[in-house]
Design an enzyme around this catalytic site. Structure first.
Site, PDB file in Angstrom:
ATOM      1  N   ASN A 174      25.712 -10.100 -26.476  1.00  0.00           N
ATOM      2  CA  ASN A 174      24.994  -9.527 -25.346  1.00  0.00           C
ATOM      3  C   ASN A 174      25.641 -10.048 -24.073  1.00  0.00           C
ATOM      4  O   ASN A 174      25.389 -11.175 -23.658  1.00  0.00           O
ATOM      5  CB  ASN A 174      23.511  -9.901 -25.403  1.00  0.00           C
ATOM      6  CG  ASN A 174      22.736  -9.195 -24.309  1.00  0.00           C
ATOM      7  OD1 ASN A 174      23.324  -8.542 -23.452  1.00  0.00           O
ATOM      8  ND2 ASN A 174      21.425  -9.323 -24.333  1.00  0.00           N
ATOM      9  N   GLY A 192      15.671   1.736 -30.140  1.00  0.00           N
ATOM     10  CA  GLY A 192      14.866   0.643 -29.602  1.00  0.00           C
ATOM     11  C   GLY A 192      13.504   1.119 -29.164  1.00  0.00           C
ATOM     12  O   GLY A 192      12.530   1.053 -29.908  1.00  0.00           O
ATOM     13  N   LYS A 201      28.201  -5.557 -26.889  1.00  0.00           N
ATOM     14  CA  LYS A 201      27.281  -4.588 -26.284  1.00  0.00           C
ATOM     15  C   LYS A 201      27.537  -4.517 -24.786  1.00  0.00           C
ATOM     16  O   LYS A 201      27.352  -5.501 -24.061  1.00  0.00           O
ATOM     17  CB  LYS A 201      25.830  -5.001 -26.555  1.00  0.00           C
ATOM     18  CG  LYS A 201      24.825  -3.961 -26.064  1.00  0.00           C
ATOM     19  CD  LYS A 201      23.442  -4.248 -26.588  1.00  0.00           C
ATOM     20  CE  LYS A 201      22.454  -3.154 -26.263  1.00  0.00           C
ATOM     21  NZ  LYS A 201      21.132  -3.414 -26.855  1.00  0.00           N
ATOM     22  N   GLY A 217      17.994   5.687 -25.550  1.00  0.00           N
ATOM     23  CA  GLY A 217      17.173   6.892 -25.557  1.00  0.00           C
ATOM     24  C   GLY A 217      17.211   7.697 -26.834  1.00  0.00           C
ATOM     25  O   GLY A 217      16.779   8.853 -26.839  1.00  0.00           O
ATOM     26  N   MET A 265      12.126  -9.246 -19.752  1.00  0.00           N
ATOM     27  CA  MET A 265      11.591 -10.282 -20.636  1.00  0.00           C
ATOM     28  C   MET A 265      12.168 -11.650 -20.268  1.00  0.00           C
ATOM     29  O   MET A 265      11.493 -12.671 -20.395  1.00  0.00           O
ATOM     30  CB  MET A 265      11.940  -9.991 -22.103  1.00  0.00           C
ATOM     31  CG  MET A 265      11.652  -8.571 -22.589  1.00  0.00           C
ATOM     32  SD  MET A 265       9.924  -8.138 -22.506  1.00  0.00           S
ATOM     33  CE  MET A 265       9.278  -9.202 -23.753  1.00  0.00           C
ATOM     34  N   LEU A 275      15.070 -13.000 -21.654  1.00  0.00           N
ATOM     35  CA  LEU A 275      15.698 -13.646 -22.811  1.00  0.00           C
ATOM     36  C   LEU A 275      14.829 -14.697 -23.502  1.00  0.00           C
ATOM     37  O   LEU A 275      15.307 -15.787 -23.822  1.00  0.00           O
ATOM     38  CB  LEU A 275      17.032 -14.291 -22.392  1.00  0.00           C
ATOM     39  CG  LEU A 275      18.206 -13.362 -22.152  1.00  0.00           C
ATOM     40  CD1 LEU A 275      19.231 -14.010 -21.246  1.00  0.00           C
ATOM     41  CD2 LEU A 275      18.868 -12.974 -23.462  1.00  0.00           C
ATOM     42  N   ASN A 331      11.862  -3.244 -18.645  1.00  0.00           N
ATOM     43  CA  ASN A 331      11.495  -4.587 -19.105  1.00  0.00           C
ATOM     44  C   ASN A 331      12.279  -5.646 -18.360  1.00  0.00           C
ATOM     45  O   ASN A 331      13.428  -5.425 -17.954  1.00  0.00           O
ATOM     46  CB  ASN A 331      11.732  -4.738 -20.618  1.00  0.00           C
ATOM     47  CG  ASN A 331      13.157  -5.182 -20.924  1.00  0.00           C
ATOM     48  OD1 ASN A 331      13.475  -6.374 -20.892  1.00  0.00           O
ATOM     49  ND2 ASN A 331      14.028  -4.210 -21.194  1.00  0.00           N
ATOM     50  N   CYS A 377      22.862  -8.201 -20.279  1.00  0.00           N
ATOM     51  CA  CYS A 377      21.467  -8.213 -19.846  1.00  0.00           C
ATOM     52  C   CYS A 377      21.430  -7.949 -18.349  1.00  0.00           C
ATOM     53  O   CYS A 377      22.104  -8.625 -17.583  1.00  0.00           O
ATOM     54  CB  CYS A 377      20.799  -9.533 -20.172  1.00  0.00           C
ATOM     55  SG  CYS A 377      19.067  -9.487 -19.702  1.00  0.00           S
TER      56      CYS A 377
HETATM   57  O1  RRO Z   1      15.370 -10.270 -22.467  1.00  0.00           O
HETATM   58  C1  RRO Z   1      15.535  -9.358 -21.633  1.00  0.00           C
HETATM   59  O2  RRO Z   1      14.906  -9.306 -20.587  1.00  0.00           O
HETATM   60  C2  RRO Z   1      16.539  -8.280 -21.842  1.00  0.00           C
HETATM   61  C3  RRO Z   1      17.782  -8.487 -22.395  1.00  0.00           C
HETATM   62 BR1  RRO Z   1      18.325 -10.118 -23.055  1.00  0.00          BR
HETATM   63  C4  RRO Z   1      18.708  -7.405 -22.478  1.00  0.00           C
HETATM   64  O3  RRO Z   1      19.851  -7.523 -22.936  1.00  0.00           O
HETATM   65  N1  RRO Z   1      18.314  -6.205 -21.999  1.00  0.00           N
HETATM   66  C5  RRO Z   1      17.095  -6.011 -21.484  1.00  0.00           C
HETATM   67  O4  RRO Z   1      16.787  -4.884 -21.080  1.00  0.00           O
HETATM   68  N2  RRO Z   1      16.211  -7.056 -21.406  1.00  0.00           N
END
Ligand code: RRO
Length: 305
Positions: A128, A266, A166, A245, A73, A75, A71, A131
């Site tokens: 966090n 997750g 984390k 995992g 994303m 944030l 991913n 990321c």
């Molecule tokens: O939002 C993300 O793209 C993201 C975050 Br903040 C993170 O801590 N870990 C991740 O795999 N994606």
């Protein structure tokens, strides 16, 4: 076996069982946290929230990998001022702790967001700092013991709730970062965030994600996450949440044996929301079979000499 063999005092949080929803799954709504809690999670962790709203990256933001997903994303989040309303509402309907995941662009920024989350009723804050692909946030902080310590110190001074950090697996030696976080005042650690990764399409001959690189999660990363937990537990007596995992009770038991006293789930939640219940049941059966009275009886057993 004690009747409450599964309940655990984790860094001051009373968890009915050692499973938690990992940050980033099920977004930001109180209703979805409620659904997760009703499915048997011992606590929920929100998606990371910052001081300002962010829209995140363009699509595609997720791509399937072998036994996992990648991913990027970016944030996406509504900003802490909007999110505090959701925290307050969550507190009226949830019977399990809500842990708010926080990110920032500086130590002051992290501390301000964490304080707002704690004031709104968060039972704990998870920082966090890891990321794997957002510039000027996690990547640099999660790889620098000095920056990490500065942030942890400032957040710790700003809140009176348990502070969980984390960590990133994208480092040479995770124990160096664990030490920095613990010495700066972290009450617990989550190990770990996603692994930096990329997917490339053979037809278009281009990276698939709009952001090109992303974070790999799911079953394929379990051995790496497990090693991270094992390495930290080998050196420090700090409460650890294993993350990476976990899909079934056996995975959860492996993390407990490596030294975690709780696990976050997750990617597996997307396949089956009942995963919390099946893991809890499986861990309970395992404890009975091994004549263990409680979860803590098996924490770290893999370190026996
Ligand atoms: O939002 C993300 O793209 C993201 C975050 Br903040 C993170 O801590 N870990 C991740 O795999 N994606």
């Amino acid at each position: 076996m004690e009747s409450n063999a599964l309940s655990i005092d984790f860094a001051g949080l009373n968890l009915p069982n050692p499973t938690m929803l990992a940050s980033g799954i099920m977004g930001y709504s109180a209703e979805s946290f409620h659904r997760i809690a009703k499915s048997g999670a011992g606590a929920v962790v929100t998606k990371s929230v910052g001081s300002q709203p962010r829209t995140g990256y363009a699509n595609p933001t997720v791509v399937q990998a072998e036994s996992g997903i990648i991913n990027a994303m970016g944030l996406p989040n509504p900003g802490i001022d909007v999110f505090t309303e959701e925290i307050k509402f969550s507190k009226t309907i949830l019977r399990v702790p809500i842990i708010v995941s926080v990110f920032g662009y500086s130590a002051e920024d992290y501390a301000a967001v964490a304080k707002k989350a704690a004031d709104a009723g968060a039972d704990a804050v998870e920082l966090n700092v890891s990321c794997p692909h957002v510039k000027q946030t996690g990547a640099e902080i999660g790889q620098s013991p000095k920056l990490l310590a500065e942030i942890v110190q400032q957040v710790k001074a700003a809140i009176n709730k348990p502070l969980i950090v984390k960590l990133s697996p994208n480092v040479t030696d995770i124990t160096v970062l664990a030490q920095a976080a613990v010495e700066a005042g972290a009450d617990a650690l989550t190990a770990v965030n996603t692994l930096r990764a990329i997917a490339i399409d053979a037809e278009t001959q281009m990276p698939i994600l709009a952001n090109k690189k992303g974070g790999l999660s799911g079953a394929c990363m379990k051995p790496v996450a497990l090693r991270c937990v094992y390495d930290i537990a080998d050196q420090y007596e700090v409460p650890i949440i294993g993350c990476g995992g976990v899909s079934n009770w056996r995975d959860a038991v492996e993390f407990l044996l490596a030294g975690a006293s709780a696990v976050q789930i997750g990617t597996a939640v997307a396949d089956d929301i009942e995963v919390f219940q099946s893991i809890t049941k499986g861990v309970e059966n395992y404890l009975r079979k091994k004549n263990a009275r409680s979860v803590k009886d098996i924490v770290g057993l893999a370190h026996r000499k």
